[in-house]
Enzyme design. Structure first.
Site, mmCIF file in Angstrom:
data_model
loop_
_atom_site.group_PDB
_atom_site.id
_atom_site.type_symbol
_atom_site.label_atom_id
_atom_site.label_comp_id
_atom_site.label_asym_id
_atom_site.label_seq_id
_atom_site.Cartn_x
_atom_site.Cartn_y
_atom_site.Cartn_z
ATOM 1 N N ASP A 63 0.912 -1.143 0.000
ATOM 2 C CA ASP A 63 0.000 0.000 0.000
ATOM 3 C C ASP A 63 0.947 1.187 0.000
ATOM 4 O OD1 ASP A 63 -1.418 2.293 0.878
ATOM 5 O OD2 ASP A 63 -3.029 0.986 1.534
ATOM 6 N N HIS A 64 1.066 1.867 -1.135
ATOM 7 C CA HIS A 64 2.168 2.830 -1.231
ATOM 8 C C HIS A 64 2.015 3.997 -0.259
ATOM 9 C CE1 HIS A 64 -0.462 5.114 -3.985
ATOM 10 N NE2 HIS A 64 0.317 6.139 -3.785
ATOM 11 N N HIS A 124 -5.796 2.942 1.314
ATOM 12 C CA HIS A 124 -4.959 4.057 1.769
ATOM 13 C C HIS A 124 -5.534 4.781 2.997
ATOM 14 C CE1 HIS A 124 -2.992 3.190 -1.901
ATOM 15 N NE2 HIS A 124 -3.673 3.978 -2.695
HETATM 16 C C1 BG6 Z 1 -3.663 4.867 -6.215
HETATM 17 C C2 BG6 Z 1 -5.047 4.995 -6.787
HETATM 18 O O1 BG6 Z 1 -3.585 3.757 -5.370
HETATM 19 O O2 BG6 Z 1 -3.341 6.039 -5.491
HETATM 20 C C3 BG6 Z 1 -5.150 6.229 -7.656
HETATM 21 O O3 BG6 Z 1 -5.357 3.845 -7.555
HETATM 22 C C4 BG6 Z 1 -4.687 7.448 -6.908
HETATM 23 O O4 BG6 Z 1 -6.481 6.401 -8.135
HETATM 24 C C5 BG6 Z 1 -3.329 7.221 -6.273
HETATM 25 O O5 BG6 Z 1 -4.618 8.522 -7.836
HETATM 26 C C6 BG6 Z 1 -2.942 8.386 -5.375
HETATM 27 O O6 BG6 Z 1 -1.626 8.242 -4.962
HETATM 28 P P1 BG6 Z 1 -0.737 9.500 -4.582
HETATM 29 O O7 BG6 Z 1 0.541 8.899 -4.077
HETATM 30 O O8 BG6 Z 1 -0.573 10.300 -5.827
HETATM 31 O O9 BG6 Z 1 -1.496 10.240 -3.534
#
Ligand code: BG6
Length: 483
Positions: A177-178, A240
């Site tokens: 989960d980044h 997230h």
């Molecule tokens: C991803 C989603 O996991 O996270 C995207 O699938 C979203 O829809 C993105 O835009 C947002 O990531 P960050 O790091 O740009 O906030």
């Protein structure tokens, strides 16, 4: 202050789907930056594996193209790119057949860390896992990395977990989960558990409510197919936002160790109350201009939400009665993500309301301009007698740690290095993912059954009006969405 870079052990990292969007956009540029920082040992290898008919030279050209596209010119000196490309290899592989597997097996070295990144559709996980064993690529200590979406409901997540666990132990599976790789997200734990200051106040006695906002300016262009089957709830909240909520609400773990941390997060998810339909607002971006609205982009009369705001309750002693408001959406006013802990009023005001009244707010900015701000009340300066104002005690990480601090390596870089180090703390455990779906499923089912239509909101706004009402009706308001 320049942060220390501790090199990881030498590794062979195979990226299945090595020519795909995620690999080009995030994984390869991230690895390049870690190489450049000295963290990736030079004798490590990155092996792209995909269907495309390429050889090492062809794949190196793909990687070079990705670096040129996704890393600023000044940040990729030619000599470093050249050295990095020497670590790149390629195997043309058939995930569901036998082509390429003997070659991959031969290429992998003994005595180095071995990791396999499944940057492919989940429907291929089973086939890859089987072949990794059949062709003796997987050793006991190898690791596999999988991306979200991890299932689209509890049933599919369980099936995926079973497929992976049929071939690998849980301690070999790294579910990304980044958001957990973002600098400030980890800082949340450092702030909470590394300071004596906050913990005594971190409960229902002192916290009025918590707001978690992840606002994006982008729409779903180019991803409409995926997104329309998903929506904001599956795409952002189930993973997230849920992870952010867990880090705020969890009890202090006994150690900063993968299972101790994940056990505590799991308890939070299990303590979530079901959400009443009246506590959820779903929205969909709209525009008069042709081609801009969500409906134009997906080309159907979709009822998928691109915005969601909701009120949650964590039913345990610490949080009884404290609402957690979550909000996320596409095409909003600004790209701004923030967690705000809004504290209660002082139990007795000696000044009286007319002198000014402000609440302490601890705000943790995830992006942009990562940092932490604590709003405190002070006396307005000047000779005009006692009037109260609130001012920020502001800490931008860049300002506090100096321009050279490695403060914001991209989430992916950090997470991939953690895979190599064998540290699962920032990865989701199978039971956590299942618990999150178990909570999410009934909500999605209930609005699907009702045929609930999301409320339209203007591109560039803060979402549908009803989201503001969700707060106003309880005498609260959302914090401003600003970059
Ligand atoms: C991803 C989603 O996991 O996270 C995207 O699938 C979203 O829809 C993105 O835009 C947002 O990531 P960050 O790091 O740009 O906030």
């Amino acid at each position: 202050m320049v942060s220390r870079v501790i090199p990881v052990d030498t590794f062979d990292l195979v990226i299945f789907g090595g020519t795909g969007d995620l690999a080009r956009r995030k994984i390869l540029p991230g690895l390049f930056r870690r190489f450049q920082s000295g963290q990736m040992p030079e004798d490590s290898r990155i092996i792209g594996a995909a269907r495309a008919d390429l050889d090492d030279a062809g794949y190196r050209a793909v990687v070079k193209g990705a670096l040129e596209e996704f890393i600023e010119k000044g940040d990729r000196p030619t000599n470093v790119v050249k050295e990095f490309l020497e670590a790149i290899h390629y195997v043309q592989i058939d995930a569901t057949g036998s082509a390429g597997w003997p070659e991959l097996s031969k290429l992998l070295r003994a005595g180095v860390v071995r990791a396999f990144y499944f940057s492919v559709a989940p429907s291929l996980f089973g086939a890859l896992a089987e072949r990794l064993h059949e062709y003796k690529c997987a050793g006991e200590s190898c690791r596999i990395v999988v991306e979200k979406p991890f299932g689209r409901d509890l049933e599919s997540a369980r099936a995926l977990n079973k497929t992976l666990r049929d071939h690998f132990d849980e301690n070999q599976i790294y579910r990304i989960d980044h958001y957990l790789g973002k600098e400030t997200v980890q800082n949340l734990m450092a702030v909470r558990f590394g300071n004596v200051l906050f913990e005594p106040l971190w409960n229902a006695q002192y916290v009025d409510h918590v707001q978690i906002t992840v606002a994006e300016t982008v729409g779903v262009n180019g991803r409409a197919d995926y997104y329309d089957k998903s929506g904001a709830m599956r795409d952002m909240v189930q993973n997230h936002l849920m992870q952010l909520l867990c880090l705020i609400a969890m009890e202090p773990p006994s150690r900063f160790d993968p299972d101790a941390v994940r056990d505590e997060k799991l308890k939070v998810i299990r303590a979530l109350e079901p959400v009443e339909p009246s506590d959820i607002v779903r929205g969909q971006y709209a525009s008069e201009k042709k081609g801009e609205s969500y409906l134009d982009q997906v080309g159907s009369d979709s009822i998928t939400e691109t915005f969601i705001a909701m009120k949650l309750q964590v039913s345990n002693w610490r949080w009884a009665g404290v609402p957690f408001y979550l909000r996320t959406g596409k095409c909003l006013k600004a790209r701004a993500s923030e967690i705000a802990i809004v504290f209660k009023d002082a139990p007795h005001s000696i000044f009286g309301q007319e002198l000014g009244h402000h609440r302490n707010i601890l705000s943790i900015r995830l992006q942009p301009n990562e940092g932490i701000t604590l709003r405190v009340t002070i006396k307005e300066p000047g000779p005009g007698g006692m009037r109260l104002v609130d001012v920020p005690l502001d800490m931008s990480f860049k300002d506090a740690l100096g321009p050279d601090a490695d403060v914001a390596p991209e989430a992916y870089e950090r997470l991939i290095m953690d895979v190599i180090r064998g540290n699962q703390t920032l990865f989701m455990r199978g039971d956590e993912v299942e618990a999150a779906w178990a909570w999410t499923d009934p909500l999605i089912e209930s609005w699907t059954e009702r045929g609930d239509r999301p409320k339209p909101y203007d591109i560039g706004s803060t979402g549908p009006e009803d989201a503001a009402v969700l707060m106003h009706r309880e005498g609260r308001r959302w914090r401003e969405i600003k970059a």
